[in-house]
Design an enzyme around this catalytic site. Sequence first.
Site, PDB file in Angstrom:
ATOM      1  N   TYR A 130      39.445  32.922  47.748  1.00 25.85           N
ATOM      2  CA  TYR A 130      38.355  33.881  47.552  1.00 25.85           C
ATOM      3  C   TYR A 130      38.250  34.279  46.073  1.00 25.85           C
ATOM      4  CZ  TYR A 130      37.142  35.131  52.415  1.00 25.85           C
ATOM      5  OH  TYR A 130      36.677  35.138  53.691  1.00 25.85           O
ATOM      6  N   GLU A 246      40.989  41.100  58.786  1.00 21.92           N
ATOM      7  CA  GLU A 246      42.178  41.318  57.976  1.00 21.92           C
ATOM      8  C   GLU A 246      42.594  42.781  58.053  1.00 21.92           C
ATOM      9  OE1 GLU A 246      41.598  40.149  53.898  1.00 21.92           O
ATOM     10  OE2 GLU A 246      43.744  40.207  53.435  1.00 21.92           O
ATOM     11  N   SER A 387      41.358  46.848  46.989  1.00 20.88           N
ATOM     12  CA  SER A 387      42.258  47.815  46.346  1.00 20.88           C
ATOM     13  C   SER A 387      42.021  49.230  46.891  1.00 20.88           C
ATOM     14  CB  SER A 387      42.001  47.812  44.840  1.00 20.88           C
ATOM     15  OG  SER A 387      40.729  48.393  44.592  1.00 20.88           O
ATOM     16  N   ASN A 388      42.927  50.117  46.575  1.00 19.21           N
ATOM     17  CA  ASN A 388      42.766  51.522  46.976  1.00 19.21           C
ATOM     18  C   ASN A 388      41.410  52.079  46.570  1.00 19.21           C
ATOM     19  OD1 ASN A 388      45.223  51.794  48.110  1.00 19.21           O
ATOM     20  ND2 ASN A 388      45.974  53.408  46.726  1.00 19.21           N
TER      21      ASN A 388
HETATM   22  C1  FAD Z   1      50.085  39.498  45.662  1.00 21.36           C
HETATM   23  C2  FAD Z   1      48.634  39.164  45.743  1.00 21.36           C
HETATM   24  C3  FAD Z   1      48.219  38.156  46.594  1.00 21.36           C
HETATM   25  C4  FAD Z   1      46.872  37.798  46.643  1.00 21.36           C
HETATM   26  N1  FAD Z   1      46.505  36.753  47.463  1.00 21.36           N
HETATM   27  C5  FAD Z   1      45.222  36.319  47.427  1.00 21.36           C
HETATM   28  C6  FAD Z   1      44.835  35.149  48.156  1.00 21.36           C
HETATM   29  O1  FAD Z   1      45.655  34.503  48.849  1.00 21.36           O
HETATM   30  N2  FAD Z   1      43.560  34.728  48.055  1.00 21.36           N
HETATM   31  C7  FAD Z   1      42.617  35.395  47.324  1.00 21.36           C
HETATM   32  O2  FAD Z   1      41.468  34.978  47.298  1.00 21.36           O
HETATM   33  N3  FAD Z   1      42.954  36.513  46.606  1.00 21.36           N
HETATM   34  C8  FAD Z   1      44.232  36.985  46.640  1.00 21.36           C
HETATM   35  N4  FAD Z   1      44.584  38.103  45.902  1.00 21.36           N
HETATM   36  C9  FAD Z   1      43.580  38.714  45.014  1.00 21.36           C
HETATM   37  C10 FAD Z   1      43.092  40.083  45.459  1.00 21.36           C
HETATM   38  O3  FAD Z   1      42.217  39.984  46.500  1.00 21.36           O
HETATM   39  C11 FAD Z   1      42.474  40.747  44.208  1.00 21.36           C
HETATM   40  O4  FAD Z   1      43.542  41.056  43.380  1.00 21.36           O
HETATM   41  C12 FAD Z   1      41.704  41.989  44.498  1.00 21.36           C
HETATM   42  O5  FAD Z   1      40.503  41.664  45.115  1.00 21.36           O
HETATM   43  C13 FAD Z   1      41.404  42.800  43.215  1.00 21.36           C
HETATM   44  O6  FAD Z   1      40.783  42.018  42.245  1.00 21.36           O
HETATM   45  P1  FAD Z   1      41.349  41.919  40.755  1.00 21.36           P
HETATM   46  O7  FAD Z   1      42.770  41.654  40.847  1.00 21.36           O
HETATM   47  O8  FAD Z   1      40.494  40.975  40.038  1.00 21.36           O
HETATM   48  O9  FAD Z   1      41.177  43.368  40.174  1.00 21.36           O
HETATM   49  P2  FAD Z   1      39.837  44.028  39.598  1.00 21.36           P
HETATM   50  O10 FAD Z   1      38.762  43.868  40.583  1.00 21.36           O
HETATM   51  O11 FAD Z   1      39.615  43.568  38.226  1.00 21.36           O
HETATM   52  O12 FAD Z   1      40.258  45.549  39.593  1.00 21.36           O
HETATM   53  C14 FAD Z   1      40.999  46.146  38.545  1.00 21.36           C
HETATM   54  C15 FAD Z   1      41.069  47.634  38.822  1.00 21.36           C
HETATM   55  O13 FAD Z   1      39.761  48.188  38.869  1.00 21.36           O
HETATM   56  C16 FAD Z   1      39.565  48.888  40.075  1.00 21.36           C
HETATM   57  N5  FAD Z   1      38.182  48.799  40.500  1.00 21.36           N
HETATM   58  C17 FAD Z   1      37.446  47.687  40.712  1.00 21.36           C
HETATM   59  N6  FAD Z   1      36.230  48.010  41.138  1.00 21.36           N
HETATM   60  C18 FAD Z   1      36.172  49.351  41.208  1.00 21.36           C
HETATM   61  C19 FAD Z   1      35.167  50.290  41.590  1.00 21.36           C
HETATM   62  N7  FAD Z   1      33.961  49.895  41.980  1.00 21.36           N
HETATM   63  N8  FAD Z   1      35.475  51.607  41.540  1.00 21.36           N
HETATM   64  C20 FAD Z   1      36.693  52.019  41.140  1.00 21.36           C
HETATM   65  N9  FAD Z   1      37.679  51.172  40.778  1.00 21.36           N
HETATM   66  C21 FAD Z   1      37.416  49.865  40.813  1.00 21.36           C
HETATM   67  C22 FAD Z   1      40.498  48.219  41.050  1.00 21.36           C
HETATM   68  O14 FAD Z   1      40.808  49.081  42.125  1.00 21.36           O
HETATM   69  C23 FAD Z   1      41.699  47.943  40.177  1.00 21.36           C
HETATM   70  O15 FAD Z   1      42.454  49.089  40.074  1.00 21.36           O
HETATM   71  C24 FAD Z   1      45.918  38.481  45.858  1.00 21.36           C
HETATM   72  C25 FAD Z   1      46.342  39.508  45.022  1.00 21.36           C
HETATM   73  C26 FAD Z   1      47.680  39.852  44.941  1.00 21.36           C
HETATM   74  C27 FAD Z   1      48.079  40.954  44.012  1.00 21.36           C
END
Ligand code: FAD
Lengths: 402, 364
Positions: A130, A246, A387-388
């Site tokens: 994803y 999920e 995320s939270n």
């Molecule tokens: C251990 C682990 C396993 C994972 N496994 C998979 C997997 O198997 N397949 C897959 O596809 N993905 C996977 N993920 C990815 C996961 O789904 C993403 O990390 C998640 O969607 C957050 O995206 P990002 O990391 O790009 O953070 P970002 O979206 O860049 O967010 C960064 C920060 O900004 C905050 N933020 C973002 N938008 C807003 C908003 N609108 N308002 C307030 N705050 C906001 C977030 O909460 C976070 O604190 C995994 C992640 C981890 C850590």
Amino acid sequence: MDMNYSEADLAFREEVRSFLKDKLTDRLKTGVERTPGVFVEPDIGLEWHQILHEQGWISHRWPVEFGGKGWTPMQTYILEKEFAIANAPRPAPISLGLIGPVLCRYGTPEQQAKFLPRIRSGEDFWAQGYSEPSSGSDLASLSMSAELIDGKYILNGSKIWTTHAQHANWIFCLVRTQVSEKKQAGITFLLVPMDQAGIEVTPIVSMSGDHEVNQVFFDNAQTRLENRVGEEGQGWEIAKFLLQNERGGSCFAPRMLVSIDSLEKAANNIANSDGSTMNNDGDFKRRLAKLKLRALALEFTELRIQADIANGRPAGPITSLTKLVYSNLSQDVQTLRNELYGYDGLQLPYDRPLYADDAPQAVGGAAAQVSLASFLNGRASTIYGGSNEVQKNIIAKRILGL
Amino acid sequence: MNFDLSETQKLFHSTVERFTRDVDVAAREKIRSTEHAYDTNRWSELAELGLLAIVANEDQGGLGGSLIDMSTIAEGLGSNNALDPWLENGALPIRLLSKANKTDILDSLIDGTKIAALAFAEPNSRYNLFPNEMLATAGHGAETVVLNGEKRFVMGGALADYLLVTASDNGVFGIYCIPSDSQGLETHRYQLSDGSLATVVSLNQTEVPASSKLAITFEQFKEVVAETCVLCSAEMLGLSQLLLNDTVSYVKEREQFGVSIGSFQSIQHGLVDCFSELEQMRSMLYRTLLLEKDTTADWSANVLGAKSFIADGANFIARNAVQYHGAMGITDEVTIGHAMKRILILSRMFGDAQDNLNNYLEVA
Ligand SMILES: Cc1cc2nc3c(=O)[nH]c(=O)nc-3n(C[C@H](O)[C@H](O)[C@H](O)COP(=O)(O)OP(=O)(O)OC[C@H]3O[C@@H](n4cnc5c(N)ncnc54)[C@H](O)[C@@H]3O)c2cc1C
């Protein structure tokens, strides 16, 4: 309002208990105890998968026609609770909990006939494609492209944070088949075989030292048209269905409660500064009791949702709440556990697996040795699966109407 | 009233800043993967810059730095997430030997040719500083002492030429400065969360000269521990500043939903909370540095209270930094995870936040 175990429930609980007593070996239990990662490694996970498959329980949550058990929420709860108490491994949730239900709901009869049995047997191991480097919380902005040429999709781009992609032989991907005004509209859901020249998996090491996630590069990788799930442009609907699965109908609390109880037991054997043991430490006991109350409340929040689902009332956005409560609570439990081990809780071996014969010797016992890595991996629980901040946005908008 | 640094302190700060600036995550990884998880050439450089001499008194060949001077160094190390064990293998042992006026060994520690580590933690005593499990008994002659027992969490143990072992001789406190290759001494190395190599040290009938016992009382030892806790606080402050700076830059750059994530109010408020913690931590550190030492016990308790406060703040900031980095935050490839892991050690060194708070309760 009631929550009674029927005769049948009690008989079922006995059945689950005796199954666990027979089948859950010490090797498997040690594997779970000494794995700091979010998921167990395949050598442990798949062994248990096979055992559950033989028992016919592996896909118990799926619709009955595809190998589900049609159990009542109470039975599901009993199973989860007993498995938690016994510390059984959790079989690959991406295969069983994510792609399985998607195929049951949206797959063609051919896809169902091909893939579902192989998920159940453990022959196929799936990864979830994803997230992309520029598309995390804003998943719909994803840009990996897929172009249909001569009955094949040609894929270019990359997926990131792909859990256990290094073990997977299939990956399901959200891809962009059309650049459209509304970003959700041009997304398609594809099943892609991993074993091909156009796919490269590069590891990403976590701050715990674990290798769980990866970046997956697609350079003219291919998949056949028959591996498309739903229509072109239907990917977003399917993605949302998967996310609800999920988060929905979760059963987090039993494991949480078991983990809290184990903390209490561990404290019996850990020395305090005054020569007594930590189970007599007032500060520790109060913090533990608060965690326990939070977990007990969560257990009933989850049961309320299960009961709603069973009574034909779909769970809806309240599942964001259980995800939020659970991930915060689990981090607090991991924090207390790590602090319980004092100086021994500061060890962080990078060798894996820690249940291997040649793994580094633990200082202060096996549980102390994994506790910091678990704590560090646990920081991810408030980030993945929404995320939270994202869960709070959903609740504020869809429940509170803000 | 004036809270600015003096010219000399500014000089130390910029020296440290220059010394540590270039070790990025990749360089750090490389150094950590070597046999001792450290590059001792850096230690010699650290010595040449006077960063070790500053800890000892002038009449001992040191530069007689004040706690404020040393705290400036610790904060500087933190603000670049340095991997140099200046605090645990420099300041702490040198301070102890300086207090005991053990000049024969001090020389080699100040010039960086030898490294020492403190062996104080015991398997069944948690954060208690008084040794119960390492026992000293009379040796064959009056001139020797025999040590038996086990120590854990010997920070920088893999690097150490000398171990400063706390032990009880019939209930009387002592620190014994012994070579790390003494007979009957066995070590087991293990990795700590900052990637350094600590040791478990077991002494089995290790016979050492009676003269290896330092001229230092338990009260004096606790005073040095409290001073070290000030340095832990200062390093945590530097690390927290780094975490906040990196996170503020990251949320400005990272875009989701077509805007920088720093434009989301929840993130802004969260980072303001971190900033507010940081300012409070800085004030608490300054307050501690300027505390009058009426009685050592009161002073120590205040210092531990401050460390508890600063540790809570640092852990809070570290967790938020990881959270706002999203999945990027949990990798070993960015600085913030490494900063968080160092904070875990510092916040727990000589007692965790709860334990330190209990010490503070005794005077509050
Ligand atoms: C251990 C682990 C396993 C994972 N496994 C998979 C997997 O198997 N397949 C897959 O596809 N993905 C996977 N993920 C990815 C996961 O789904 C993403 O990390 C998640 O969607 C957050 O995206 P990002 O990391 O790009 O953070 P970002 O979206 O860049 O967010 C960064 C920060 O900004 C905050 N933020 C973002 N938008 C807003 C908003 N609108 N308002 C307030 N705050 C906001 C977030 O909460 C976070 O604190 C995994 C992640 C981890 C850590």
